[in-house]
Scaffold this motif. Structure first.
Motif, PDB file in Angstrom:
ATOM      1  N   GLU A  82       0.835  -1.204   0.000  1.00 47.48           N
ATOM      2  CA  GLU A  82       0.000   0.000   0.000  1.00 47.48           C
ATOM      3  C   GLU A  82       0.868   1.251   0.000  1.00 47.48           C
ATOM      4  N   GLY A  83       0.294   2.358  -0.487  1.00 44.05           N
ATOM      5  CA  GLY A  83       0.993   3.635  -0.510  1.00 44.05           C
ATOM      6  C   GLY A  83       2.161   3.640  -1.477  1.00 44.05           C
ATOM      7  N   ARG A  84       2.062   2.859  -2.542  1.00 44.39           N
ATOM      8  CA  ARG A  84       3.150   2.723  -3.498  1.00 44.39           C
ATOM      9  C   ARG A  84       2.743   3.317  -4.844  1.00 44.39           C
ATOM     10  N   GLU A  85       3.120   4.558  -5.073  1.00 45.89           N
ATOM     11  CA  GLU A  85       2.823   5.208  -6.354  1.00 45.89           C
ATOM     12  C   GLU A  85       3.682   4.657  -7.484  1.00 45.89           C
ATOM     13  N   ASP A  86       4.922   4.251  -7.176  1.00 45.75           N
ATOM     14  CA  ASP A  86       5.810   3.672  -8.182  1.00 45.75           C
ATOM     15  C   ASP A  86       5.541   2.172  -8.242  1.00 45.75           C
ATOM     16  N   LYS A  87       4.609   1.794  -9.078  1.00 45.73           N
ATOM     17  CA  LYS A  87       4.173   0.403  -9.153  1.00 45.73           C
ATOM     18  C   LYS A  87       5.273  -0.509  -9.685  1.00 45.73           C
ATOM     19  N   LEU A  88       6.107  -0.002 -10.591  1.00 44.32           N
ATOM     20  CA  LEU A  88       7.187  -0.829 -11.126  1.00 44.32           C
ATOM     21  C   LEU A  88       8.181  -1.208 -10.039  1.00 44.32           C
ATOM     22  N   SER A  89       8.613  -0.253  -9.231  1.00 45.10           N
ATOM     23  CA  SER A  89       9.572  -0.602  -8.178  1.00 45.10           C
ATOM     24  C   SER A  89       8.943  -1.550  -7.161  1.00 45.10           C
ATOM     25  N   ALA A  90       7.649  -1.381  -6.884  1.00 42.58           N
ATOM     26  CA  ALA A  90       6.963  -2.295  -5.970  1.00 42.58           C
ATOM     27  C   ALA A  90       6.902  -3.702  -6.565  1.00 42.58           C
ATOM     28  N   LEU A  91       6.625  -3.804  -7.858  1.00 41.64           N
ATOM     29  CA  LEU A  91       6.587  -5.111  -8.521  1.00 41.64           C
ATOM     30  C   LEU A  91       7.969  -5.756  -8.514  1.00 41.64           C
ATOM     31  N   GLN A  92       9.004  -4.959  -8.751  1.00 42.48           N
ATOM     32  CA  GLN A  92      10.365  -5.491  -8.713  1.00 42.48           C
ATOM     33  C   GLN A  92      10.714  -6.007  -7.313  1.00 42.48           C
ATOM     34  N   GLU A  93      10.378  -5.235  -6.280  1.00 39.07           N
ATOM     35  CA  GLU A  93      10.621  -5.663  -4.899  1.00 39.07           C
ATOM     36  C   GLU A  93       9.865  -6.944  -4.585  1.00 39.07           C
ATOM     37  N   LEU A  94       8.630  -7.009  -4.995  1.00 41.87           N
ATOM     38  CA  LEU A  94       7.812  -8.183  -4.751  1.00 41.87           C
ATOM     39  C   LEU A  94       8.419  -9.405  -5.441  1.00 41.87           C
ATOM     40  N   GLY A  95       8.820  -9.235  -6.690  1.00 47.83           N
ATOM     41  CA  GLY A  95       9.449 -10.332  -7.413  1.00 47.83           C
ATOM     42  C   GLY A  95      10.710 -10.819  -6.717  1.00 47.83           C
ATOM     43  N   GLU A  96      11.546  -9.887  -6.307  1.00 48.45           N
ATOM     44  CA  GLU A  96      12.771 -10.262  -5.588  1.00 48.45           C
ATOM     45  C   GLU A  96      12.438 -11.001  -4.302  1.00 48.45           C
ATOM     46  N   HIS A  97      11.467 -10.493  -3.559  1.00 49.25           N
ATOM     47  CA  HIS A  97      11.050 -11.119  -2.302  1.00 49.25           C
ATOM     48  C   HIS A  97      10.591 -12.561  -2.515  1.00 49.25           C
ATOM     49  N   LEU A  98       9.900 -12.807  -3.621  1.00 48.88           N
ATOM     50  CA  LEU A  98       9.351 -14.131  -3.906  1.00 48.88           C
ATOM     51  C   LEU A  98      10.280 -14.994  -4.757  1.00 48.88           C
ATOM     52  N   GLY A  99      11.416 -14.431  -5.173  1.00 46.56           N
ATOM     53  CA  GLY A  99      12.339 -15.182  -6.017  1.00 46.56           C
ATOM     54  C   GLY A  99      11.836 -15.363  -7.436  1.00 46.56           C
ATOM     55  N   LEU A 100      11.114 -14.367  -7.944  1.00 44.82           N
ATOM     56  CA  LEU A 100      10.550 -14.428  -9.295  1.00 44.82           C
ATOM     57  C   LEU A 100      11.170 -13.374 -10.192  1.00 44.82           C
ATOM     58  N   THR A 101      11.296 -13.688 -11.458  1.00 40.36           N
ATOM     59  CA  THR A 101      11.676 -12.686 -12.449  1.00 40.36           C
ATOM     60  C   THR A 101      10.414 -11.962 -12.896  1.00 40.36           C
ATOM     61  N   LEU A 102      10.582 -10.806 -13.503  1.00 43.46           N
ATOM     62  CA  LEU A 102       9.404 -10.072 -13.988  1.00 43.46           C
ATOM     63  C   LEU A 102       8.669 -10.851 -15.071  1.00 43.46           C
ATOM     64  N   SER A 103       9.368 -11.701 -15.816  1.00 44.08           N
ATOM     65  CA  SER A 103       8.692 -12.499 -16.839  1.00 44.08           C
ATOM     66  C   SER A 103       7.760 -13.542 -16.231  1.00 44.08           C
ATOM     67  N   GLU A 104       7.905 -13.823 -14.934  1.00 42.30           N
ATOM     68  CA  GLU A 104       7.018 -14.753 -14.233  1.00 42.30           C
ATOM     69  C   GLU A 104       5.861 -14.027 -13.547  1.00 42.30           C
ATOM     70  N   CYS A 105       5.814 -12.714 -13.727  1.00 39.91           N
ATOM     71  CA  CYS A 105       4.791 -11.883 -13.096  1.00 39.91           C
ATOM     72  C   CYS A 105       3.849 -11.289 -14.140  1.00 39.91           C
ATOM     73  N   ALA A 106       2.572 -11.293 -13.819  1.00 34.95           N
ATOM     74  CA  ALA A 106       1.595 -10.530 -14.594  1.00 34.95           C
ATOM     75  C   ALA A 106       1.195  -9.358 -13.704  1.00 34.95           C
ATOM     76  N   TYR A 107       0.862  -8.243 -14.328  1.00 34.48           N
ATOM     77  CA  TYR A 107       0.429  -7.067 -13.572  1.00 34.48           C
ATOM     78  C   TYR A 107      -0.796  -6.497 -14.258  1.00 34.48           C
ATOM     79  N   MET A 108      -1.816  -6.140 -13.459  1.00 37.86           N
ATOM     80  CA  MET A 108      -3.047  -5.570 -14.003  1.00 37.86           C
ATOM     81  C   MET A 108      -3.300  -4.205 -13.384  1.00 37.86           C
ATOM     82  N   GLY A 109      -3.338  -3.188 -14.228  1.00 40.35           N
ATOM     83  CA  GLY A 109      -3.583  -1.824 -13.792  1.00 40.35           C
ATOM     84  C   GLY A 109      -4.432  -1.087 -14.809  1.00 40.35           C
TER      85      GLY A 109
END
Length: 173
Positions: A82-109
């Motif tokens: 929450e409170g994350r205006e920079d969605k890309l950096s949040a997605l990158q952090e989330l991927g790193e936290h979960l051990g995923l590359t961005l190619s393993e992530c889908a994002y809907m906005g």
């Protein structure tokens, strides 16, 4: 737009924006100052079906809201940013936290703050009433507007593309 199901086979996470995706984007304030937000039950089942099939679901939102935290808890969504205006950096952090590359992530906005995450994700997804720049950049777009079953559509598309939908249907018969 994505038409090949192969891209869906790599997806292990669907990250969702809230306002304009999980909700219709309206914020209503009651006279006592409390905030009201509506969520679509069909979207909730879509999220549960993704989770049942091994796709983790996360929320990345620019606002902070008790209703969003409650909905995330109800749906078993542990990853709430929450409170994350920079969605890309949040997605990158989330991927790193979960051990995923961005190619393993889908994002809907649906709006400009989501654009970077949509472009960087393995599958960038959006809703039919997204701003034109986001619709143009997305790999997949729902027929439904945000808050009206668009997340459910995305879930069904992912599960159908992965060949998991028919097995799920048999559980409900």
């Amino acid at each position: 737009m994505v038409t090949e199901p192969q891209a869906a086979l790599a997806i292990r996470l669907l990250a969702l924006d809230v306002d304009g995706v999980l909700s219709d984007g309206r914020v209503t304030y009651a006279s006592d100052g409390s905030e009201l937000k509506s969520f679509n039950i069909k979207d909730g089942l879509g999220i549960k079906l993704l989770q049942r099939c091994g796709i983790r679901v996360a929320i990345i939102t620019g606002r902070r809201s008790d209703m969003v935290a409650r909905r995330a808890t109800e749906l078993g969504i542990a990853d709430l940013y929450e409170g994350r205006e920079d969605k890309l950096s949040a997605l990158q952090e989330l991927g790193e936290h979960l051990g995923l590359t961005l190619s393993e992530c889908a994002y809907m906005g649906d709006d400009l703050p989501d654009l970077g995450a949509i472009c960087a994700a393995g599958i960038g997804m959006t809703v039919s009433d997204a701003v034109p720049e986001v619709r143009a950049a997305a790999d997949w777009c729902s027929r439904a507007p945000g808050g009206a079953g668009a997340v459910r559509e995305a879930a069904e598309w992912l599960l159908q593309a992965r060949g998991q939908w028919d097995d799920l249907l048999t559980e409900f018969r």
